[in-house]
Every structure is written in C-alpha cells, then in structure tokens.
Motif scaffolding. Structure first.
Motif, mmCIF file in Angstrom:
data_model
loop_
_atom_site.group_PDB
_atom_site.id
_atom_site.type_symbol
_atom_site.label_atom_id
_atom_site.label_comp_id
_atom_site.label_asym_id
_atom_site.label_seq_id
_atom_site.Cartn_x
_atom_site.Cartn_y
_atom_site.Cartn_z
ATOM 1 N N TYR A 6 0.841 -1.199 0.000
ATOM 2 C CA TYR A 6 0.000 0.000 0.000
ATOM 3 C C TYR A 6 0.867 1.236 0.000
ATOM 4 N N ARG A 8 0.626 5.750 -0.780
ATOM 5 C CA ARG A 8 -0.271 6.871 -0.979
ATOM 6 C C ARG A 8 0.336 7.881 -1.944
ATOM 7 N N LEU A 29 -6.658 3.100 -5.511
ATOM 8 C CA LEU A 29 -7.665 2.932 -4.467
ATOM 9 C C LEU A 29 -8.337 4.269 -4.181
ATOM 10 N N GLY A 30 -9.659 4.306 -4.341
ATOM 11 C CA GLY A 30 -10.429 5.493 -3.967
ATOM 12 C C GLY A 30 -10.976 5.270 -2.571
ATOM 13 N N GLY A 31 -12.276 5.416 -2.426
ATOM 14 C CA GLY A 31 -12.897 5.194 -1.124
ATOM 15 C C GLY A 31 -12.869 3.738 -0.689
ATOM 16 N N GLY A 32 -12.607 2.849 -1.641
ATOM 17 C CA GLY A 32 -12.496 1.433 -1.322
ATOM 18 C C GLY A 32 -13.824 0.698 -1.231
ATOM 19 N N THR A 33 -14.931 1.400 -1.407
ATOM 20 C CA THR A 33 -16.223 0.752 -1.154
ATOM 21 C C THR A 33 -16.550 -0.341 -2.157
ATOM 22 N N ASP A 51 -3.082 4.566 -3.257
ATOM 23 C CA ASP A 51 -4.208 5.327 -2.717
ATOM 24 C C ASP A 51 -4.244 6.708 -3.371
ATOM 25 N N THR A 53 -6.879 8.955 -2.918
ATOM 26 C CA THR A 53 -7.863 9.849 -2.284
ATOM 27 C C THR A 53 -7.232 11.203 -1.948
ATOM 28 N N ASN A 105 -20.298 9.163 1.539
ATOM 29 C CA ASN A 105 -19.237 9.932 2.195
ATOM 30 C C ASN A 105 -17.857 9.378 1.866
ATOM 31 N N MET A 106 -17.771 8.076 1.604
ATOM 32 C CA MET A 106 -16.487 7.439 1.310
ATOM 33 C C MET A 106 -16.164 7.476 -0.181
ATOM 34 N N PRO B 16 -1.657 -4.095 5.566
ATOM 35 C CA PRO B 16 -2.662 -3.167 5.014
ATOM 36 C C PRO B 16 -4.015 -3.818 4.770
ATOM 37 N N GLN B 52 -17.527 12.653 10.113
ATOM 38 C CA GLN B 52 -18.358 12.111 9.029
ATOM 39 C C GLN B 52 -18.628 10.632 9.254
ATOM 40 N N ARG B 53 -19.844 10.199 8.931
ATOM 41 C CA ARG B 53 -20.141 8.774 9.103
ATOM 42 C C ARG B 53 -19.610 7.974 7.920
ATOM 43 N N ILE B 54 -18.951 6.888 8.213
ATOM 44 C CA ILE B 54 -18.443 5.976 7.180
ATOM 45 C C ILE B 54 -18.652 4.535 7.644
ATOM 46 N N LEU B 58 -15.570 -1.443 5.117
ATOM 47 C CA LEU B 58 -15.017 -1.265 3.772
ATOM 48 C C LEU B 58 -13.823 -0.312 3.779
ATOM 49 N N GLN B 63 -5.627 3.532 5.310
ATOM 50 C CA GLN B 63 -6.100 4.701 4.559
ATOM 51 C C GLN B 63 -6.446 5.856 5.479
#
Ligand SMILES: Cc1cc2nc3c(=O)[nH]c(=O)nc-3n(C[C@H](O)[C@H](O)[C@H](O)COP(=O)(O)OP(=O)(O)OC[C@H]3O[C@@H](n4cnc5c(N)ncnc54)[C@H](O)[C@@H]3O)c2cc1C
Ligand code: SF4
Ligand code: FES
Ligand code: FES
Lengths: 335, 173
Positions: A6, A8, A29-33, A51, A53, A105-106, B16, B52-54, B58, B63
């Motif tokens: 990983y 950044r 990798l963005g928000g990872g969702t 990463d 972001t 939000n992510m 990670p 903020q809610r997360i 995930l 990060q």
C-alpha cells in the motif's frame, strides 16, 4: 484477501509513476467501497494499491461556464455543491439516489465511475462461471437468474449492467473525463469511456492498466438547470436500479428544442438513448411523442428470461420523467 | 503517524489488509462497533471519521492515517451517556442492540449533514437553504442502517426528540 502493498499518492504524476513501477497487479484505491469489497471476495487480487484519495478534491468553475470536478471529490460533496444543485440538479439527484449516506461519504467520483457490476455470479468467485471475472469460463447469468441484467447492449458473453446512478447523469450531461497516463495527459468523452462487452467482457472501459482519472468536466449546459433523475428499484432506498432515467428538457412554444437523456439499470454501460433524443428534437412536447421516442429506443431491446418487464418499465419511466419536466419545468425539483 | 481513536493515538497495523473495523474490534478491543455483513450493506459498523459517518468494514485502516475516529465508546461513557443514547433507552430504540452503536453514530453525523444542508433523495427543493425534515426524510437519511429487530419507529422517535430543532416539528408525532 491476498496480500498487497500500500502506498499513498498526493498528486497525479506521482500516482501514475508509482503505479507504473508496480505493474502488473497494481490498482488505484479510492474510497475502497467497491474495490475492498471485491478484494475480500477475492474477485479482485491486486498485488499493490496506490491510494489516490489525496488527489484533487476541488470543484471549480471552468472558463466556459462548466465545472471541473477533481477525481477524489467524495460523492456527498458533489451532491451538496451549490452549483451542482442549481445547474445540474439531475446529477445531485442521481448521487443521492445511490448507495447509502455512509457509502456516499467514502466514495470518490473516479471510483464511482469505475465501480464494477453487481452481477451476483461475478461476485460468486467460488461457485459460478463468469466471463467478466475469468474470460472464457462461460456466463451463468445468461440462463440463470437475470432479473437485474441488461436489455440493451449486451453480448452472448456477458449480460451484466453497469450499476452506477451518478454515471447516468454524467452520460446525459456530455461530461468529459480527464486522464493522466504513462504517455501523458488525455481527455475522453464520458460516452466513450465505458465499453460494451462484445467478446471481451473483462474490459469494462477503454482505459489501459495504470491510466488515472484526474477529473471530470461538465460543459455549460443551461438546459440542465431543468433536469431530473428518477430511479425505480425494489425498495425505496439502498437498492440498485431496475431502471433509471436522467433527463433534461427544453420546450419552447410547445416544441422540444433540446433534450438530454440517459438510462441506467438496462445496459452494460450508462446508456445514452440517441434514437430517442432524435425522435424528440423539434417535435411537439406531448405524451404521444414521448411514447414514440421511448419506443424507438427500446425497439432494440433483447430481454432475457427474467427481465422482460424492464422494457415496459423503461418505456413508462422515460415518458413519466419527460412529462413531468414538460409540465412543471421544475428547476431543482423533479423526481 | 498513526490514527486517533476516541482521542487516543493508536498505531496502524503493519498489514494493510486490516479493515478499520477489525482494527477497532480485534486490535483495540473496542467491541461496541459491530460487524454485521462485512460488505457495506447493513451499517452496523458505522463510525465517525473527523465527524463524518463511514462504514468501517469497507475502510482499510491504513487509509485513515492521521484521521480522527470516534466510535460509540467515544460518544458516551458509563454514567454519562450521550443524549441520543439516553433517548434510545427511553424510546425503545433497540431490542437486541446489535445495530444500535451504528445507528447512534450514524444519527449523530446525519444531524450534522442536515445542519450543513446536504440534500437527500426526498429533498423537494434542491435550492432551499434549510431542508425541512419530515419523518420520511429522517427514515431516508437513516436508510443506510438496517435493524433486523424492526426497532425503526423507536429509533426515529429517539432521534426526533433529541434533535427537535433539526428535525421537523411534526417529526416526533
Ligand atoms: C451496499 C452497497 C450499495 C450500493 N448501492 C449503490 C447504488 O444504489 N447506486 C450506485 O451508483 N452505487 C452503489 N454502490 C456502489 C458505490 O457507489 C461504489 O462502491 C462507489 O461509488 C465506488 O467509489 P470508491 O471511491 O469507493 O471506489 P473504489 O472502491 O476505491 O474503486 C473502484 C474502482 O475504481 C478504481 N479507481 C479509483 N480511483 C481511480 C482513479 N482516480 N483513476 C483510475 N481508477 C480509479 C479502482 O482501482 C477500482 O477499480 C453501492 C455499494 C455498496 C457497497
Ligand atoms: S453477466 Fe457478465 S458479469 Fe454476470 S456472470 Fe455473465 S459474464 Fe459474469
Ligand atoms: S458490517 Fe459494515 S456495513 Fe455491514
Ligand atoms: S435492535 Fe436488533 S438489529 Fe436493531
């Protein structure tokens, strides 16, 4: 999850350089969702993550009166932005129709664009055959449970849909994608980014490994101030679209002078129904015309065992959204 | 640099692959945050990052270097409950309690989103500065948190009575 390294990156050039030195197997990798979820299912098995972001999360006005949206802007931040709400309401509405507040939000703009299909067989690494996951393996959806799958643009190798709501609005708005690649910077019309499966369903987009999305640009589009997004789903929140419609409509003296339409939930990519748009321009803004335009587009539909209902649903949703825009010309309103 | 959890500096895991959720539960023994689905679908793992809610399931812990995480343990303490925790008790906002820490963290950040004017799927006028928050609007804004026990009515009552100024005056009917 399989092991990975990983790192950044805080600017685009560094990100591309870091990715370049980690080929093959590197992913941004963005928000990872979406990516973290797929890694946990071992559908995705990157050996290195960069990463991104930390890239630009700014939204700025362009000289031409459009908006430049940094790749790392979170979905919530985009939906709540003053100019997005007033000039491109369909985009704000498409975003808040997707996922959940926590996920929005992510999630980043670039990650949302490049999220992968939600086809259940694609996710079922251990138990199902999937050409998108393993090219040549076969597709368990074509003769399986395919209620959520595509009616337009699919191929005998893959019938999955693109799941994004936000992308439906970006398609309708004629957005442009800014890229940074090992060969330099490049711009691409949003409509040309995602590709149809053909016989290479493992390639969702025209991007090459290591290509980085740095921003999305919206053109000035006065028409879009009067736009709407309607999503039809199995429950009223936190569900993917069965069918969705993004639309902007300009009517003068009862005649459609301009229109932008895009469909979600029906095709392997955010679907721009150009046949329907052609059938609308210059015509009277009546329900009969809206119906004929929707039918012109959906004539090409090839439903599967479980999703024939989507043809009628798309037809009715297009007509309903256009009717609503024609009637009350809601600015910032709409469904 | 590590991360801050409930005001305390914490080291990041070497691997990670560790999610923020697993760091909290297994690494720090903060078991208030729950693992429901581990795939983003239930909201039980909701925590606050810089307010903020997360979803911590995930989120890769690495990060979140340099960020400040608040879990249910950081919102209230024994004998000094957060007002919303107290309201959950008074309004039967839970049965088994499994979804509750996620619901409460989610609601605390949801109120901040309302104050900021973040629109929701049910917002009628996108241009309006203040967003009227009906009961349906509250439900929509909390729809990322499922409750298997069906305690939603109590949850809505608890939120509406704790935040009368932000939620519609009729919301607690
Ligand atoms: C339970 C659940 C429900 C959901 N419901 C909906 C819904 O109803 N509607 C909807 O639209 N979406 C929905 N989503 C999907 C969600 O919108 C996406 O997961 C999210 O937008 C992905 O953004 P991200 O930043 O987290 O992407 P990531 O997971 O970080 O990345 C996704 C992909 O983008 C790539 N990538 C990221 N940034 C860049 C970049 N700058 N350049 C190049 N490549 C990049 C990654 O390598 C990866 O392949 C749902 C998700 C979940 C988990
Ligand atoms: S529809 Fe596409 S993604 Fe789904 S199983 Fe078939 S090949 Fe895989
Ligand atoms: S455990 Fe994270 S959303 Fe269910
Ligand atoms: S109280 Fe049991 S899941 Fe919500």
């Amino acid at each position: 999850m399989t092991p990975f390294t990983y790192v950044r990156a805080t600017d685009a050039q560094t990100a591309v350089r870091l990715a370049d030195s980690r080929h093959p197997g590197v992913r941004y990798l963005g928000g990872g969702t979406n990516l973290v979820d797929l890694m946990r299912e071992t559908v995705e098995r990157p050996t290195a993550l960069v990463d991104v972001t930390g890239l630009s999360n700014e939204i700025t006005e362009t000289d031409g009166g459009g908006l430049l949206i940094g790749a790392a802007v979170r979905n919530t931040a985009l939906a709540e932005h003053r100019l997005v709400r007033s000039r491109y309401p369909m985009l704000a509405r498409a975003i808040v129709a997707g996922a959940s507040p926590q996920i929005r939000n992510m999630a980043t703009v670039a990650g949302n664009i490049l999220q992968r299909t939600r086809c259940a067989y694609f996710y079922d690494q251990a138990g199902s055959r999937c050409n998108k996951r393993e090219p040549g393996q076969g597709c368990d959806a074509i003769d399986g449970f395919n209620r959520m799958h595509a009616i337009l643009g699919a191929s005998p190798s893959c019938v999955a849909t693109h799941p994004s709501d936000m992308c439906v609005a970006l398609a309708a708005l004629d957005a442009t994608v800014h890229l940074n690649t090992a060969q330099g910077e490049r711009r691409l019309p949003f409509a040309d980014l995602h590709r149809l499966p053909g016989d290479e369903p493992d390639r969702d987009t025209v991007l090459q490994p290591g290509d980085l999305i740095t921003a999305v640009e919206l053109p000035a589009l006065p028409l879009a101030a009067r736009s709407a997004y309607r999503k039809v789903r199995d429950r009223s929140s936190y569900a993917f679209a069965l069918v969705s419609v993004a639309a902007a409509l300009a009517v003068e003296n009862g005649t459609v002078t301009d229109v932008r339409l895009a469909l979600g939930g029906v095709a392997p990519k955010p679907w721009r129904p150009l046949a329907a748009e052609r059938a609308l321009r210059g015509q009277p803004a009546t329900e009969a015309v809206f119906r004929a335009a929707a039918a012109a587009e959906l004539a090409a539909a090839e439903p599967l065992r479980d999703n024939a209902f989507k043809v009628e649903l798309a037809q009715r949703t297009i007509v309903a959204v256009l009717g609503e825009l024609a009637e009350n010309g809601l600015a910032g309103g709409g469904a | 640099m590590g991360i801050t959890v409930n005001g305390t500096a914490v080291e990041l895991p070497d691997d990670p692959r560790v999610s923020l959720l697993d760091l909290l539960r297994d690494g720090l023994h903060l078991s208030g945050t729950k693992k429901g689905c581990d795939q983003g679908a239930c909201g039980a793992c909701t925590v606050l990052v810089d307010g903020q809610r997360i979803l911590s399931c995930l989120a890769l812990a690495v990060q979140y270097e340099g960020r400040s995480v608040t879990t249910i343990e950081g919102l209230g303490a024994d004998g000094a409950l957060h007002p919303l925790q107290q309201a959950f008790i008074e309004h039967d906002g839970f049965q088994c309690g499994y979804c509750t820490p996620g619901q409460i963290c989610s609601a605390v950040a949801m109120i901040e989103e309302l104050r900021r004017g973040v629109p929701s799927h049910l917002t009628v006028d996108l241009a309006a500065a203040a967003i009227p928050c009906s009961r349906d609007e509250l439900r929509e804004r909390m729809s990322g948190n499922l409750c298997r026990c069906g305690a939603h009515n109590g949850i809505m009552d608890a939120i509406a009575t704790t935040y009368p100024a932000e939620t519609h005056p009729g919301a607690a009917e």
